[in-house]
Design a protein around this motif. Structure first.
Motif, PDB file in Angstrom:
ATOM      1  N   LYS A   1       0.818  -1.220   0.000  1.00 21.28           N
ATOM      2  CA  LYS A   1       0.000   0.000   0.000  1.00 21.28           C
ATOM      3  C   LYS A   1       0.857   1.279   0.000  1.00 21.28           C
ATOM      4  CE  LYS A   1      -1.939  -1.753   3.605  1.00 21.28           C
ATOM      5  NZ  LYS A   1      -1.355  -3.081   3.464  1.00 21.28           N
ATOM      6  N   VAL A   2       0.202   2.363  -0.342  1.00 22.18           N
ATOM      7  CA  VAL A   2       0.882   3.662  -0.450  1.00 22.18           C
ATOM      8  C   VAL A   2       0.111   4.677   0.387  1.00 22.18           C
ATOM      9  CG1 VAL A   2       1.509   5.525  -2.049  1.00 22.18           C
ATOM     10  CG2 VAL A   2       1.765   3.131  -2.746  1.00 22.18           C
ATOM     11  N   LEU A   3       0.842   5.493   1.129  1.00 23.77           N
ATOM     12  CA  LEU A   3       0.226   6.470   2.043  1.00 23.77           C
ATOM     13  C   LEU A   3       0.840   7.841   1.782  1.00 23.77           C
ATOM     14  CD1 LEU A   3      -1.382   7.268   4.587  1.00 23.77           C
ATOM     15  CD2 LEU A   3       0.446   6.268   5.970  1.00 23.77           C
ATOM     16  N   LEU A   4      -0.002   8.804   1.424  1.00 24.13           N
ATOM     17  CA  LEU A   4       0.513  10.140   1.092  1.00 24.13           C
ATOM     18  C   LEU A   4       0.239  11.177   2.177  1.00 24.13           C
ATOM     19  CD1 LEU A   4      -0.545  10.473  -2.659  1.00 24.13           C
ATOM     20  CD2 LEU A   4       1.642   9.689  -1.724  1.00 24.13           C
ATOM     21  N   HIS A   5      -0.727  10.898   3.058  1.00 20.93           N
ATOM     22  CA  HIS A   5      -1.122  11.925   4.037  1.00 20.93           C
ATOM     23  C   HIS A   5      -1.175  11.300   5.428  1.00 20.93           C
ATOM     24  CE1 HIS A   5      -3.662  15.761   4.760  1.00 20.93           C
ATOM     25  NE2 HIS A   5      -3.380  15.237   5.945  1.00 20.93           N
ATOM     26  N   ASP A   6      -0.086  11.479   6.162  1.00 21.67           N
ATOM     27  CA  ASP A   6       0.033  10.925   7.507  1.00 21.67           C
ATOM     28  C   ASP A   6       0.894  11.894   8.308  1.00 21.67           C
ATOM     29  OD1 ASP A   6      -0.309   8.214   9.129  1.00 21.67           O
ATOM     30  OD2 ASP A   6       1.773   8.850   9.441  1.00 21.67           O
ATOM     31  N   HIS A   7       0.403  12.302   9.494  1.00 17.63           N
ATOM     32  CA  HIS A   7       1.162  13.255  10.323  1.00 17.63           C
ATOM     33  C   HIS A   7       2.014  12.494  11.332  1.00 17.63           C
ATOM     34  CE1 HIS A   7      -1.036  17.059   9.192  1.00 17.63           C
ATOM     35  NE2 HIS A   7      -1.883  16.152   8.757  1.00 17.63           N
ATOM     36  N   LEU A   8       3.292  12.829  11.374  1.00 17.62           N
ATOM     37  CA  LEU A   8       4.197  12.167  12.324  1.00 17.62           C
ATOM     38  C   LEU A   8       3.717  12.362  13.754  1.00 17.62           C
ATOM     39  CD1 LEU A   8       6.947  10.689  12.668  1.00 17.62           C
ATOM     40  CD2 LEU A   8       7.995  12.950  12.964  1.00 17.62           C
ATOM     41  N   ASP A   9       3.272  13.572  14.077  1.00 15.89           N
ATOM     42  CA  ASP A   9       2.817  13.857  15.446  1.00 15.89           C
ATOM     43  C   ASP A   9       1.374  13.401  15.682  1.00 15.89           C
ATOM     44  OD1 ASP A   9       2.309  15.939  13.571  1.00 15.89           O
ATOM     45  OD2 ASP A   9       1.924  17.386  15.155  1.00 15.89           O
TER      46      ASP A   9
ATOM     47  N   GLU B   1       4.594   9.080   2.503  1.00 15.78           N
ATOM     48  CA  GLU B   1       5.055  10.447   2.729  1.00 15.78           C
ATOM     49  C   GLU B   1       4.460  10.880   4.063  1.00 15.78           C
ATOM     50  OE1 GLU B   1       4.149  12.685  -0.869  1.00 15.78           O
ATOM     51  OE2 GLU B   1       5.634  11.511  -1.972  1.00 15.78           O
ATOM     52  N   VAL B   2       5.343  11.124   5.027  1.00 14.18           N
ATOM     53  CA  VAL B   2       4.916  11.475   6.379  1.00 14.18           C
ATOM     54  C   VAL B   2       5.291  12.928   6.633  1.00 14.18           C
ATOM     55  CG1 VAL B   2       5.132  10.921   8.833  1.00 14.18           C
ATOM     56  CG2 VAL B   2       5.206   9.083   7.134  1.00 14.18           C
ATOM     57  N   ARG B   3       4.350  13.683   7.179  1.00 13.78           N
ATOM     58  CA  ARG B   3       4.566  15.123   7.349  1.00 13.78           C
ATOM     59  C   ARG B   3       4.605  15.519   8.818  1.00 13.78           C
ATOM     60  NH1 ARG B   3      -0.427  17.122   3.956  1.00 13.78           N
ATOM     61  NH2 ARG B   3      -0.015  15.176   2.878  1.00 13.78           N
ATOM     62  N   PHE B   4       5.258  16.618   9.083  1.00 14.14           N
ATOM     63  CA  PHE B   4       5.260  17.192  10.433  1.00 14.14           C
ATOM     64  C   PHE B   4       5.717  18.634  10.303  1.00 14.14           C
ATOM     65  CE2 PHE B   4       9.703  17.733  11.809  1.00 14.14           C
ATOM     66  CZ  PHE B   4      10.340  17.209  10.701  1.00 14.14           C
ATOM     67  N   ALA B   5       5.493  19.434  11.360  1.00 15.96           N
ATOM     68  CA  ALA B   5       5.820  20.864  11.308  1.00 15.96           C
ATOM     69  C   ALA B   5       7.064  21.138  12.152  1.00 15.96           C
ATOM     70  CB  ALA B   5       4.642  21.682  11.811  1.00 15.96           C
TER      71      ALA B   5
END
Ligand code: 2ND
Ligand code: ZN
Length: 359
Positions: free
Chosen positions: A15-23, A104-108
């Protein structure tokens, strides 16, 4: 052949995941450990199972603004290099465990400097953690750097994203409360990224409607939309099921702009009333470029597999539908075309084919 995919088989699908927040994806026990180690005293409980339930319930608030307050605790314990490395490594491990092959995992970064880390130190800690957690697990993790839309640091964060683009940062994003904070507040950052040929997505059409989506695409030049659920406000469905698209909806579909849909999260923030009524059903039927995502695995007690399983239950999707969502996501990733193609043809299609015929 069994066309109704079950959770355990879905977990084995690539599977592929594009929108996931690290926090938004920490293990409850890790939050408790880190709170003890870093002296954070604000947790509502120090029992891991109670904490898991607390996050899920607190995030079930019906409003994006209230949902976001739960991040005080996760961000609160992610203020040291060791904490960031651990959280990122465990994130990669947990996603790999769920069968995610590309994420792709995002965080601020700007939210992790309260004890003195520089933005660069924050980013390198997270990149190191992703690398350690991905090693030998059949997953590739790219990082998206997020700027908070109510703050004024987006230009700095955009520059950070460009500086680290060859060592694991795949793109940029803005997040946080949407109403009152339009994407055009950060136009200089988006224009800079475009001049740098860099990729970015924008949370839009979640806590606010069409004007936010329109600005994200037509003023800011977003490559993808985070959520984008309110695009249905520009679609009229007649009693016989035929749909008429307004100009913005038609543009989004014609240009194949990817929608990073996060069904469970949308139910919690009130962006959709029920899964059966979630816009993903209509948008998939109309062949928008829909992808399926977790948003915040902790707050929603979810995973990509669980999101898929819930969609299978609600909409009757089969393996071909799940493959379609997955290929859509891989096509929309912010890594080079050759890498995307290699994953689609070398990993995703063969993996789904095996499961489909095994079932
Ligand atoms: O779904 C969301 N919409 C807007 N902002 C969000 C969402 N999920 C998480 N965030 C915020 C809270 C986090 O602290 C921040 C960076 O990951 O992004
Ligand atoms: Zn999000």
């Amino acid at each position: 052949m069994n066309d109704q995919p079950q959770l355990d088989a879905i977990r084995r699908a690539p599977k592929v995941l594009l929108h996931d927040h690290l926090d938004g994806g920490l293990r409850p026990q890790t939050i408790i450990d880190l709170a003890r180690e870093t002296g954070y005293t604000g947790l509502p409980t120090t029992d891991a199972e109670e904490l898991r339930a607390w996050f899920r319930a607190a995030a079930d608030s019906g409003s994006l603004e209230r949902y976001l307050t739960t991040f005080d605790h996760t961000v609160g314990v992610m203020q040291t290099r060791e904490a960031l490395v651990r959280v990122a490594a465990e994130c990669a491990e947990d996603l790999a465990d769920d069968g995610v092959v590309y994420a792709e995992v995002r965080f601020a970064p700007e939210q992790h400097t309260s004890t003195g880390l520089s933005l660069d130190e924050v980013v390198t800690a997270v990149l190191d953690g992703f690398q350690a957690g991905s090693q030998g697990r059949g997953i590739r993790v790219g990082t998206l750097l997020t700027a908070m839309r109510h703050q004024a640091r987006s230009m700095e964060i955009a520059e950070l994203a460009v500086r680290y683009r060859d060592v694991g940062v795949a793109g940029f994003d803005i997040a946080g409360a949407e109403a009152g904070y339009p994407p055009t507040r950060h136009l200089d950052a988006f224009e800079y990224l475009q001049r740098e040929n860099a990729h970015f997505t924008i949370h839009a059409g979640e806590g606010f409607g069409l004007p936010s989506i329109w600005q994200a695409i037509q003023w800011c030049g977003a490559d993808r939309l985070g959520h984008g659920v309110r695009i249905i406000d520009d679609i009229q469905v007649a009693a016989d099921g035929t749909a008429k698209l307004g100009r913005l909806a038609a543009y989004v579909r014609d240009k194949r702009i990817p929608l990073e849909m996060c069904p469970t999260s949308n139910l919690q923030t009130g962006a959709a009333d029920s899964l059966a009524e979630h816009p993903i059903g209509l948008l998939r039927r109309l062949h928008f470029r829909v992808t399926v995502n977790t948003d915040n695995r902790l707050m929603s007690d979810t995973s990509v597999s669980k999101e898929f399983a819930a969609l299978v239950q609600t909409f009757g999707y089969d393996w071909d539908d799940l493959l379609w969502f997955t290929v859509n996501a891989m096509k929309s990733a912010f890594i080079p075309f050759d890498d995307r193609l290699a994953l689609i043809n070398g990993v995703i299609k063969p993996g789904f084919a095996k499961l489909k015929w095994q079932a």
